[in-house]
Design a protein around this motif. Structure first.
Motif: not given
Lengths: 540, 311
Positions: A428, A378, A374, A432
């Motif tokens: 998560r 990204g 998960i 990024l």
């Protein structure tokens, strides 16, 4: 002892589950007198609803099993009573309302019929039943009750549906009304109204009211006495006043400390230049305008809270900005470039700078993936962020940053609790390295004490990493200690915006004021004062 | 589950890593019914692969003295334990040899329709309204045509061969997968984790194959195993009409239809191949329901704690 209307004595209930035997409640005792409101306060999993289910004979056996205790109603032990007698007691002498009124109303029958049905089932004549239904609907404040009788459940708002449920529950003049989280699904202003209604009805009929809730504010607003539950036990009992001012048990103290709206408000420093500018954003679904002409700026490193009730268009903003839906018109400038004009390919590249944390982590994490998959997804999408060899180390680092441990990486989301799942969702988003994180009701599905932990985590990340937050919430107190500026929305429009100080100390717009007074405070004295102000505002 | 404290240092509660295959085997052993089913399916697959090479002669060797020989007698050798057929050929050998054709046709048709139907369903559900509509109307056209009639027409025009039989059966079964897949995709694509992937910038292909497909795959596999039986029977119907597999080639379906005329005098002719069809279907069904749980991380504990799983 002995003369209470309802008394639960040493009740123990356990459930057979996959994880083995679970003791849902363990030797709990409480009682209720006529004309009294007892609040049962607890977080999810505390067993607060179990005793009510036992009273209403709603515990399925198996998997449930009542191992010990008595439930004395008017001197008779309900647990020993014949099923026939319990059926006659349910609905007639003890009735119950639930959190989600929509799922408890049958969509294919008009509400008048459904309200009258309770009485018809207990042998009333049709005219008598409908007359009573009509007068009750008028009493609970349904506009134009005569016409409302033949309407269907979907034609009412959430608050009205809960009023209908209350009317249905009161049909046979019960001696006890059990309300299981009756206002949790409702907006703050509606919640305050429904609680007042329950209060008035209790005073008129002299019934006893059991109020099951997770919200200290509800206790402060409505309860005469309260019991606090944790892990299937009652840890403390007393009046709301005593519980608030001199809590004895550490758990009660912890709950009180977690209640939002107590800390120091942030004073905005010098604002950095805006990174996200929204101009004249509009969204309509056919003739319905969900969002009309909304405009605001978000500055780098700042926290902007968007507060409004359901239907105010606050989540629509998030979806439009992130292009999960297409706007009808308007501009969203990201560092000067219009996001709404980007091609899907360009947008996909830009997305890493704007991340989102969703309301319910149970749904926003793919159940088929491990935590590692998960969080690292990204990087699989945006190849240039991190070479594959470093994924493992970075996932571990992120997990530790959000307060989990590296060892959690190989587990699946369902092995975590709600608060932990939200931490995974935050990790998560962080993976990024975004400049903006949009939180859409990111903590509203969590328990109060977990809410505080997650808010603290977000505040910490903001201070350390300089991420800007667009924080969408329905609750003003929640954003008080966290946000720099607040937008208040109503019916698709921004009615007021300003710094936290401006909104909380000197709200200008009547709607903002209503929101402020409708919010429930954990302190019974403050709450009584708010209730008075709300009344005044209503009359004005 | 109590949320109040987050035990960061709790031991990781996963079994020692024995690899994926090891875990799967352990989960299979935990469900005894599914384990039995797996063993049966393996036996059938073995029969299908090596059976014809070993027993082809025995299966076609007629022995008129043993016409409709009764089962459960060893005096004519072990191959006649299930009895002999109308031409005195040993039923056991014939069933083993027929496994190859039957499995090839059934598996071929099921896999082909699963792949094509599933893919079109994903496209119809995820891409756009127009594409979706076109695909759905095509499916409606196929569905509005009685499948047997379609098969008859196609097989009259083409040569009746195994490949054509697979083709026809696959086409008639495509809409089942297509419609199921599309309906599930329409639901799953609205789920929050799909939106979350969109926010991360995931491509459509990634969303469809990484996020949506794993959710709907168990449903499709369950339908596929049910379809296995349907296809076997449809094949036998076509063979019965004389446009499917023709003697001396054999399939289980053909054996059932050939044995039907002797049902009153020699029940075993139709019974044994029929039983094998039933057992194969049932095994596949048990396996698929085991797989549905084993592939789902949130359900897997049901197998790990042992006990009932096919409930």
């Amino acid at each position: 002892m002995g003369n209470h209307l309802l008394e639960v004595r040493d009740l123990s209930v356990r459930f057979h589950t996959a994880q083995g035997m679970v003791n849902a409640v363990n030797g709990i005792s409480w009682h209720l007198d006529r004309g009294e409101t007892l609040a049962i306060l607890g977080e999810s999993g505390s067993g607060k609803s179990v005793s009510a289910s036992a009273i209403m004979n709603l515990i399925d056996t198996p998997p449930g099993e009542i191992t010990a205790g008595q439930i004395l109603f008017d001197g008779v032990d309900l647990l020993q009573a014949a099923p026939e007698m319990r059926r006659r007691t349910n609905g007639k002498r003890i009735s119950m309302i639930f959190q989600d009124p929509l799922s408890h109303l049958n969509p294919v029958y008009p509400v008048g019929w459904q309200i009258a049905e309770t009485a018809l089932a207990h042998g009333w004549t049709k005219t008598a039943a409908y007359d009573r239904a009509l007068s009750l609907m008028a009493r609970v404040g349904i506009p134009d009750p005569q016409a409302a009788l033949s309407k269907y459940p979907h034609e009412f708002s959430g608050g009205q549906r809960q009023r209908l449920m209350i009317a249905m529950a009161l049909m046979l003049k019960p001696e006890i009304l059990i309300a299981d989280e009756p206002t949790t699904a409702l907006d703050v202003t509606v919640q305050a109204e429904v609680l007042s209604l329950l209060e008035e009805l209790k005073a008129e009929t002299g019934m006893g009211l059991v109020l099951i809730t997770h919200d200290l504010g509800v206790v402060a607003d409505a309860a005469d006495r309260a019991v606090v539950m944790e892990g299937g036990r009652i840890v403390e009992a007393g009046t709301p006043h005593d519980l608030y001012h001199s809590p004895k048990h550490p758990y009660t103290q912890k709950l009180l400390a977690a209640a939002p709206g107590k800390g120091v408000m942030r004073t905005a420093g010098k604002l950095a230049p805006p990174i996200l500018e929204v101009h004249d954003l509009k969204k309509s679904y056919g003739a319905f305008e969900a969002l009309r002409q909304v405009g605001f700026d978000l500055h780098a490193g700042e926290t902007l809270a968007v507060v409004g009730e359901s239907g105010s268009g606050k989540s629509t903003i998030a979806r439009l900005v992130l292009r999960l839906e297409e706007a009808t018109s308007g501009q969203v400038l990201w560092k000067g470039e219009d996001l709404l004009a980007k091609s899907p390919k360009e947008m996909a590249k830009l997305r890493r700078q704007l991340q989102m944390v969703f309301q319910d982590p149970t749904q926003s994490l793919n159940p088929h993936m491990t935590v590692f998959e998960i969080i690292s997804e990204g990087w699989a999408i945006h190849r240039d962020i991190l070479p594959k060899s470093q994924w493992r180390a970075r996932v571990a680092e992120l997990l530790e940053q959000v307060g989990l441990s590296a060892a959690h990486a190989m587990r699946a989301p369902h092995q975590f609790s709600g608060g932990q799942r939200q931490r995974i969702a935050i990790a998560r988003a962080l993976a990024l390295e975004p400049e903006v994180i949009i939180c859409d009701e990111a903590v509203s599905a969590l328990d109060v004490s977990i809410q505080k932990q997650v808010i603290d985590l977000l505040g910490d990340l903001r201070d350390r990493l300089g991420i800007a937050f667009l924080f969408i919430a329905h609750d003003l107190p929640l954003v008080r200690d966290f946000a720099d500026r607040i937008l208040v929305m109503q019916k698709g429009e921004i009615v007021e915006q300003g710094t936290v100080h401006q909104i909380f100390d000197a709200a200008q717009h009547p709607y903002t004021q209503r929101l402020l007074y409708a919010g429930l405070d954990a302190d019974p004295d403050v709450q009584a004062e708010r209730r008075r102000k709300r009344r005044m505002l209503e009359r004005a | 589950m109590n949320d109040t404290d987050i035990d960061v240092n709790a031991p990781v509660k996963t079994a020692p890593r024995t690899g994926r295959a090891g875990t799967m085997l352990r989960l299979l052993w935990a469900d005894k019914l599914a384990f039995g089913a797996a063993v049966f399916v393996i036996v059938i697959v073995l029969c299908a692969t090596i059976g014809p090479a070993v027993l082809a002669d025995a299966a076609s060797g007629t022995n008129l003295r043993l016409r409709n020989a009764a089962p459960f007698s060893m005096e004519h050798g072990p191959l006649y334990i299930l009895g002999g057929d109308a031409l005195g050929r040993p039923l056991l050998a014939r069933i083993i040899v027929a496994a190859q054709n039957t499995m090839m046709i059934a598996a071929g048709a099921v896999v082909a329709s699963l792949l094509i139907g599933g893919f079109l369903g994903l496209v119809a559900g995820y891409v756009g309204r127009m594409t979706g509509e076109v695909i759905m109307r095509l499916a409606d056209v196929i569905m509005s045509f009685p499948s047997l009639l379609l098969a008859v027409i196609v097989l009259y025009m083409l040569q009746a061969s195994i490949a054509n039989l697979i083709l026809v059966l696959a086409i008639t079964r495509i809409p089942v997968y297509l419609r199921t897949t599309r309906a599930e995709v329409l639901e799953v694509r609205e789920r929050m984790f799909v939106k979350a992937a969109q926010v991360m910038g995931a491509s459509s292909r990634r969303i469809v194959f990484r996020h949506i497909l794993p959710v709907i795959l168990p449903t499709l596999l369950t339908i596929a195993t049910l379809d296995f039986a349907f296809v076997m029977l449809a094949e036998s119907a076509l063979s019965f009409l004389g446009i499917g597999i023709q003697a001396p080639e054999i399939t289980w379906g053909l054996m059932v239809s050939q044995g039907r005329q002797y049902l009153t005098s020699a029940w075993w002719l139709a019974f044994w191949p029929g039983l094998v069809i039933v057992l194969t279907t049932m095994s596949l069904n048990l396996l698929s329901s085991w797989m549905r749980i084993a592939l789902n991380p949130t359900q897997r504990w049901r197998l790990e704690i042992g006990g009932k799983s096919n409930g």
